[in-house]
Write a protein that holds these residues in place. Sequence first.
Motif, PDB file in Angstrom:
ATOM      1  N   GLN A  59       0.833  -1.198   0.000  1.00 42.87           N
ATOM      2  CA  GLN A  59       0.000   0.000   0.000  1.00 42.87           C
ATOM      3  C   GLN A  59       0.876   1.260   0.000  1.00 42.87           C
ATOM      4  O   GLN A  59       0.903   2.022   0.962  1.00 42.87           O
ATOM      5  CB  GLN A  59      -0.940  -0.003   1.206  1.00 42.87           C
ATOM      6  N   PRO A  60       1.601   1.474  -1.120  1.00 41.47           N
ATOM      7  CA  PRO A  60       2.462   2.664  -1.186  1.00 41.47           C
ATOM      8  C   PRO A  60       1.630   3.947  -1.208  1.00 41.47           C
ATOM      9  O   PRO A  60       0.488   3.946  -1.675  1.00 41.47           O
ATOM     10  CB  PRO A  60       3.235   2.476  -2.485  1.00 41.47           C
ATOM     11  N   SER A  61       2.215   4.998  -0.706  1.00 39.34           N
ATOM     12  CA  SER A  61       1.553   6.302  -0.690  1.00 39.34           C
ATOM     13  C   SER A  61       2.620   7.363  -0.958  1.00 39.34           C
ATOM     14  O   SER A  61       3.785   7.039  -1.182  1.00 39.34           O
ATOM     15  CB  SER A  61       0.908   6.542   0.670  1.00 39.34           C
ATOM     16  N   PHE A  62       2.229   8.634  -0.866  1.00 40.53           N
ATOM     17  CA  PHE A  62       3.225   9.680  -1.084  1.00 40.53           C
ATOM     18  C   PHE A  62       4.203   9.769   0.081  1.00 40.53           C
ATOM     19  O   PHE A  62       5.194  10.474   0.006  1.00 40.53           O
ATOM     20  CB  PHE A  62       2.596  11.042  -1.403  1.00 40.53           C
ATOM     21  N   ASP A  63       3.959   9.031   1.154  1.00 44.22           N
ATOM     22  CA  ASP A  63       4.905   8.954   2.276  1.00 44.22           C
ATOM     23  C   ASP A  63       5.821   7.737   2.179  1.00 44.22           C
ATOM     24  O   ASP A  63       6.950   7.774   2.668  1.00 44.22           O
ATOM     25  CB  ASP A  63       4.153   8.886   3.615  1.00 44.22           C
ATOM     26  N   THR A  64       5.325   6.645   1.604  1.00 43.63           N
ATOM     27  CA  THR A  64       6.085   5.387   1.540  1.00 43.63           C
ATOM     28  C   THR A  64       6.030   4.817   0.127  1.00 43.63           C
ATOM     29  O   THR A  64       5.067   4.152  -0.237  1.00 43.63           O
ATOM     30  CB  THR A  64       5.502   4.349   2.520  1.00 43.63           C
ATOM     31  N   TYR A  65       7.049   5.079  -0.646  1.00 41.72           N
ATOM     32  CA  TYR A  65       7.121   4.565  -2.008  1.00 41.72           C
ATOM     33  C   TYR A  65       8.584   4.459  -2.411  1.00 41.72           C
ATOM     34  O   TYR A  65       9.457   5.045  -1.780  1.00 41.72           O
ATOM     35  CB  TYR A  65       6.375   5.486  -2.990  1.00 41.72           C
ATOM     36  N   LYS A  66       8.837   3.689  -3.468  1.00 44.60           N
ATOM     37  CA  LYS A  66      10.179   3.625  -4.060  1.00 44.60           C
ATOM     38  C   LYS A  66      10.216   4.348  -5.404  1.00 44.60           C
ATOM     39  O   LYS A  66      11.215   4.941  -5.758  1.00 44.60           O
ATOM     40  CB  LYS A  66      10.612   2.174  -4.238  1.00 44.60           C
ATOM     41  N   LEU A  67       9.119   4.256  -6.165  1.00 42.17           N
ATOM     42  CA  LEU A  67       9.016   4.915  -7.469  1.00 42.17           C
ATOM     43  C   LEU A  67       7.708   5.686  -7.510  1.00 42.17           C
ATOM     44  O   LEU A  67       6.715   5.257  -6.924  1.00 42.17           O
ATOM     45  CB  LEU A  67       9.028   3.879  -8.601  1.00 42.17           C
ATOM     46  N   GLN A  68       7.714   6.806  -8.224  1.00 39.14           N
ATOM     47  CA  GLN A  68       6.486   7.590  -8.343  1.00 39.14           C
ATOM     48  C   GLN A  68       6.439   8.310  -9.674  1.00 39.14           C
ATOM     49  O   GLN A  68       7.469   8.532 -10.308  1.00 39.14           O
ATOM     50  CB  GLN A  68       6.391   8.617  -7.225  1.00 39.14           C
ATOM     51  N   SER A  69       5.238   8.676 -10.068  1.00 41.37           N
ATOM     52  CA  SER A  69       5.023   9.578 -11.188  1.00 41.37           C
ATOM     53  C   SER A  69       3.787  10.392 -10.847  1.00 41.37           C
ATOM     54  O   SER A  69       2.718   9.837 -10.607  1.00 41.37           O
ATOM     55  CB  SER A  69       4.832   8.803 -12.492  1.00 41.37           C
ATOM     56  N   THR A  70       3.948  11.707 -10.810  1.00 43.34           N
ATOM     57  CA  THR A  70       2.864  12.578 -10.350  1.00 43.34           C
ATOM     58  C   THR A  70       2.632  13.729 -11.315  1.00 43.34           C
ATOM     59  O   THR A  70       2.540  14.876 -10.910  1.00 43.34           O
ATOM     60  CB  THR A  70       3.178  13.117  -8.938  1.00 43.34           C
ATOM     61  N   THR A  71       2.516  13.421 -12.593  1.00 42.76           N
ATOM     62  CA  THR A  71       2.260  14.459 -13.587  1.00 42.76           C
ATOM     63  C   THR A  71       0.758  14.697 -13.689  1.00 42.76           C
ATOM     64  O   THR A  71      -0.039  13.977 -13.101  1.00 42.76           O
ATOM     65  CB  THR A  71       2.790  14.048 -14.977  1.00 42.76           C
TER      66      THR A  71
END
Length: 181
Positions: free
Chosen positions: A79-91
């Motif tokens: 359950q990754p979130s903006f607090d706990t993640y390894k990769l992200q994409s937020t465009t």
Amino acid sequence: MILSILVIITLLVSQARSFLSPTEVDIVPEEWVLLHVVQGHIGAGNYSYLRLNHDGRIILQMQSLKGDADLYVSDKTLQPSFDTYKLQSTTCGQDVVVVPVDFVRPVGIGIYGHPSYLESEFEMRVFYDQAVPQNLFDRGSDTEHEKKYSSRAAEEKDESILGQILIGIVELVLECLFSLI
């Protein structure tokens, strides 16, 4: 006066169309195999979670069809979130994450509905890159491939922002034009 405004609007609309036309990121390489297409809705400030079990190098391409959905990925939590993640994409447009071969499976995928919109609608395509070996011992250096892809994604993000700015300008000019009539 009105003729010159129409010429400017035509020019701006043609520029905006070039940004909205398919980019290199939309063109899928031959070595990518489409595994899944996931569509969904997510409320403002909420998460929806998916689990990725497939081995190998996986590419997640998510398009926000309405609103703005963001993508968070982790091999440490389901359950990754903006607090706990390894990769992200937020465009604000197409979000792309490349899940490497060495991520421990299952991989958690979190889709977040940005609070700027009451509801976001998204479509995510899940691709398997068959050009990259699954066995880590057979693996050569695929950093060149990753650099090329990430630079294309960065260029697409820049073009997306410019496209949004141009569309905003066109909308503003049209609004002013119609208020004069």
